[in-house]
Motif scaffolding. Structure first.
Motif, mmCIF file in Angstrom:
data_model
loop_
_atom_site.group_PDB
_atom_site.id
_atom_site.type_symbol
_atom_site.label_atom_id
_atom_site.label_comp_id
_atom_site.label_asym_id
_atom_site.label_seq_id
_atom_site.Cartn_x
_atom_site.Cartn_y
_atom_site.Cartn_z
ATOM 1 N N GLY A 192 -5.926 1.887 16.543
ATOM 2 C CA GLY A 192 -4.634 1.326 16.367
ATOM 3 C C GLY A 192 -3.858 1.583 17.634
ATOM 4 O O GLY A 192 -2.742 1.231 17.894
ATOM 5 N N THR A 193 -4.460 1.884 18.837
ATOM 6 C CA THR A 193 -3.622 2.045 20.082
ATOM 7 C C THR A 193 -4.642 1.352 21.109
ATOM 8 O O THR A 193 -5.555 0.599 20.707
ATOM 9 C CB THR A 193 -3.739 3.497 20.549
ATOM 10 O OG1 THR A 193 -5.041 3.968 21.044
ATOM 11 C CG2 THR A 193 -3.447 4.237 19.586
ATOM 12 N N GLU A 194 -3.992 1.161 22.355
ATOM 13 C CA GLU A 194 -4.583 0.379 23.595
ATOM 14 C C GLU A 194 -6.009 0.989 23.890
ATOM 15 O O GLU A 194 -6.758 0.353 24.574
ATOM 16 C CB GLU A 194 -3.612 0.400 24.854
ATOM 17 C CG GLU A 194 -2.484 -0.415 24.569
ATOM 18 C CD GLU A 194 -1.663 -0.350 25.799
ATOM 19 O OE1 GLU A 194 -2.123 -0.166 26.744
ATOM 20 O OE2 GLU A 194 -0.255 -0.936 25.793
ATOM 21 N N LEU A 195 -6.327 2.237 23.407
ATOM 22 C CA LEU A 195 -7.417 2.905 23.579
ATOM 23 C C LEU A 195 -8.543 2.338 22.901
ATOM 24 O O LEU A 195 -9.678 2.721 23.296
ATOM 25 C CB LEU A 195 -7.327 4.456 23.584
ATOM 26 C CG LEU A 195 -6.471 5.006 24.548
ATOM 27 C CD1 LEU A 195 -6.426 6.663 24.304
ATOM 28 C CD2 LEU A 195 -6.912 5.063 25.956
ATOM 29 N N ALA A 196 -8.085 1.660 22.019
ATOM 30 C CA ALA A 196 -9.264 0.763 21.061
ATOM 31 C C ALA A 196 -9.688 -0.356 21.574
ATOM 32 O O ALA A 196 -10.410 -1.122 21.111
ATOM 33 C CB ALA A 196 -8.607 0.536 19.791
ATOM 34 N N ASN A 197 -9.261 -0.702 23.005
ATOM 35 C CA ASN A 197 -9.766 -1.869 23.746
ATOM 36 C C ASN A 197 -10.711 -1.562 24.954
ATOM 37 O O ASN A 197 -10.615 -0.731 25.255
ATOM 38 C CB ASN A 197 -8.378 -2.659 24.304
ATOM 39 C CG ASN A 197 -7.366 -3.185 23.324
ATOM 40 O OD1 ASN A 197 -8.174 -3.401 21.943
ATOM 41 N ND2 ASN A 197 -6.188 -3.044 23.268
ATOM 42 N N ASN A 198 -11.529 -2.665 25.023
ATOM 43 C CA ASN A 198 -12.262 -2.475 26.295
ATOM 44 C C ASN A 198 -11.348 -2.732 27.664
ATOM 45 O O ASN A 198 -10.391 -3.386 27.539
ATOM 46 C CB ASN A 198 -13.297 -3.530 26.212
ATOM 47 C CG ASN A 198 -14.433 -3.298 25.096
ATOM 48 O OD1 ASN A 198 -14.989 -2.386 25.004
ATOM 49 N ND2 ASN A 198 -14.526 -4.505 24.122
ATOM 50 N N LEU A 245 -9.246 1.927 36.851
ATOM 51 C CA LEU A 245 -9.279 3.005 35.819
ATOM 52 C C LEU A 245 -9.652 2.807 34.463
ATOM 53 O O LEU A 245 -9.212 1.729 34.068
ATOM 54 C CB LEU A 245 -7.791 3.841 35.760
ATOM 55 C CG LEU A 245 -7.562 4.662 34.739
ATOM 56 C CD1 LEU A 245 -8.385 5.972 35.279
ATOM 57 C CD2 LEU A 245 -5.915 5.083 34.640
ATOM 58 N N GLU A 246 -10.703 3.481 33.579
ATOM 59 C CA GLU A 246 -11.077 3.277 32.338
ATOM 60 C C GLU A 246 -10.554 4.936 31.725
ATOM 61 O O GLU A 246 -11.141 5.999 32.219
ATOM 62 C CB GLU A 246 -12.418 3.336 32.059
ATOM 63 C CG GLU A 246 -12.775 3.087 30.797
ATOM 64 C CD GLU A 246 -14.151 2.906 30.643
ATOM 65 O OE1 GLU A 246 -14.570 2.845 29.366
ATOM 66 O OE2 GLU A 246 -14.906 2.569 31.319
ATOM 67 N N LEU A 247 -9.520 4.851 30.836
ATOM 68 C CA LEU A 247 -8.916 6.079 30.505
ATOM 69 C C LEU A 247 -9.501 6.338 29.158
ATOM 70 O O LEU A 247 -9.638 5.383 28.209
ATOM 71 C CB LEU A 247 -7.400 5.984 30.230
ATOM 72 C CG LEU A 247 -6.571 7.198 29.986
ATOM 73 C CD1 LEU A 247 -6.679 8.377 30.988
ATOM 74 C CD2 LEU A 247 -5.097 6.639 29.580
ATOM 75 N N ILE A 248 -10.033 7.529 28.830
ATOM 76 C CA ILE A 248 -10.945 7.676 27.888
ATOM 77 C C ILE A 248 -10.449 9.165 27.357
ATOM 78 O O ILE A 248 -10.153 10.090 28.079
ATOM 79 C CB ILE A 248 -12.319 7.873 28.097
ATOM 80 C CG1 ILE A 248 -12.810 6.600 28.494
ATOM 81 C CG2 ILE A 248 -13.094 8.315 26.787
ATOM 82 C CD1 ILE A 248 -14.285 6.690 28.782
ATOM 83 N N PRO A 249 -10.088 9.423 26.019
ATOM 84 C CA PRO A 249 -9.539 10.650 25.362
ATOM 85 C C PRO A 249 -10.591 11.583 25.642
ATOM 86 O O PRO A 249 -12.013 11.313 25.520
ATOM 87 C CB PRO A 249 -9.620 10.426 23.928
ATOM 88 C CG PRO A 249 -9.279 8.842 23.763
ATOM 89 C CD PRO A 249 -9.909 8.243 24.994
ATOM 90 N N GLN A 250 -10.230 12.785 25.839
ATOM 91 C CA GLN A 250 -11.274 13.850 26.427
ATOM 92 C C GLN A 250 -12.507 14.260 25.442
ATOM 93 O O GLN A 250 -13.650 14.382 25.911
ATOM 94 C CB GLN A 250 -10.726 15.231 26.579
ATOM 95 C CG GLN A 250 -11.367 16.262 27.422
ATOM 96 C CD GLN A 250 -10.646 17.458 27.564
ATOM 97 O OE1 GLN A 250 -10.535 18.315 26.854
ATOM 98 N NE2 GLN A 250 -10.017 17.442 28.877
ATOM 99 N N GLY A 251 -12.210 14.025 24.215
ATOM 100 C CA GLY A 251 -13.386 14.293 23.205
ATOM 101 C C GLY A 251 -14.266 13.327 23.242
ATOM 102 O O GLY A 251 -15.590 13.354 23.087
ATOM 103 N N GLY A 272 -9.572 -5.930 28.156
ATOM 104 C CA GLY A 272 -8.675 -6.384 27.178
ATOM 105 C C GLY A 272 -9.150 -6.466 25.827
ATOM 106 O O GLY A 272 -8.387 -6.707 24.590
ATOM 107 N N SER A 273 -10.288 -6.910 25.585
ATOM 108 C CA SER A 273 -10.895 -7.175 24.314
ATOM 109 C C SER A 273 -10.983 -6.208 23.257
ATOM 110 O O SER A 273 -11.208 -4.900 23.731
ATOM 111 C CB SER A 273 -12.415 -7.905 24.324
ATOM 112 O OG SER A 273 -13.249 -7.012 25.064
ATOM 113 N N ALA A 274 -10.837 -6.251 22.012
ATOM 114 C CA ALA A 274 -10.945 -5.294 21.120
ATOM 115 C C ALA A 274 -12.197 -4.519 20.817
ATOM 116 O O ALA A 274 -13.169 -5.404 20.833
ATOM 117 C CB ALA A 274 -10.327 -5.663 19.739
ATOM 118 N N LYS A 275 -12.506 -3.383 20.863
ATOM 119 C CA LYS A 275 -13.572 -2.625 20.413
ATOM 120 C C LYS A 275 -14.053 -2.961 18.951
ATOM 121 O O LYS A 275 -13.092 -3.107 18.133
ATOM 122 C CB LYS A 275 -13.561 -1.377 20.637
ATOM 123 C CG LYS A 275 -13.716 -1.008 22.159
ATOM 124 C CD LYS A 275 -13.398 0.681 22.216
ATOM 125 C CE LYS A 275 -13.322 0.869 24.096
ATOM 126 N NZ LYS A 275 -13.263 2.444 24.170
#
Length: 238
Positions: free
Chosen positions: A127-133, A98-104, A136-139
């Motif tokens: 600042g959330t986990e959604l800012a990671n690839n 699963l790759e979870l992405i905010p809808q916008g 697990g690496s940071a975008k």
């Protein structure tokens, strides 16, 4: 003579390859290309990456494709609903990525692919986990005018499956109300777009101001009878 009208769903999807990334339109139960999803299930391609707003409902459509073990990874915004038991079981057992992405961000990443945009910065998820690839690496992040942003990359598709309302033999499409949703951006972001329509009209009959997806973005159009669709229960016309 340009004629993009396919003889059948099977013909339109015959060359879908294993490992393909499939963009599937739909928002909730609106605009789901159910006949194309069923056709993909019958066609046999596997190891797929599916991009959709959701992760399937009940036991039909996308959920059936997941249950058949044909999907390796799903990229979506809302994987869990009250009836998402197929996704839940597969994800909890480690059989589905699963790759979870905010809808916008999901919509904009798809749009960026079609528009030729190499990447863009979005404040959503900073600042959330959604800012990671996914590994697990940071975008990459950047501060712009005092606000923090996350670098997001385009989402390209090998095949887009979308539901439209009317089309012509050049592949020009119009949509019905909310069924439009992700269809236009997905059509532009895929190497091959297949669209179902409920009506095929003569060239020139569609008002150019009403054409949402120009035929240049569409490979094949499949005519689906509206009465048969409504009789299918879950095959909603909207």
């Amino acid at each position: 003579m340009i004629n993009k009208i396919a003889l059948s769903v099977a013909d339109a999807l015959a060359d879908t390859q294993n490992g393909a990334t499939i963009l599937i339109g739909g928002f909730g139960t609106s605009g789901i290309p159910i006949e194309l999803i069923d056709g993909l299930l019958e066609q046999g391609a596997s190891d797929l990456t599916v991009v959709n707003n959701n992760a399937g409902n009940g036991e039909t459509g996308l959920a059936a494709l997941l249950k058949a073990g044909r999907v390796r990874k799903i990229i979506c915004s809302y994987p869990r609903q009250a009836d998402s038991q197929v996704f839940d079981a597969l994800y909890r057992s480690g059989k589905l990525e699963l790759e979870l992405i905010p809808q916008g961000n999901l919509s904009e990443r798809i749009r960026a692919a079609g528009a030729g945009i190499g990447a863009f910065f979005s404040p959503t998820g900073y600042g959330t986990e959604l800012a990671n690839n996914t590994d697990g690496s940071a975008k990459e992040t950047r501060e712009i005018n005092g606000k923090h942003y996350v670098l997001e990359l385009p989402i390209f598709g090998d095949v887009a499956l979308i539901k439209a309302e009317k089309g012509d033999r050049w592949g020009n499409l119009t949509y019905r109300m909310a069924a439009r949703n992700f269809g236009p951006v997905m059509a532009a972001a895929a190497r091959k777009t297949v669209a179902t329509v409920h009506e095929i009209v003569a060239l020139g009959e569609l008002d150019p101001e009403h054409i949402i997806t120009p035929g240049i973005f569409v490979r094949q159009v499949v005519l689906i009878d509206r009465v048969a669709t409504q009789a299918g229960g879950t095959k909603l016309a909207a």
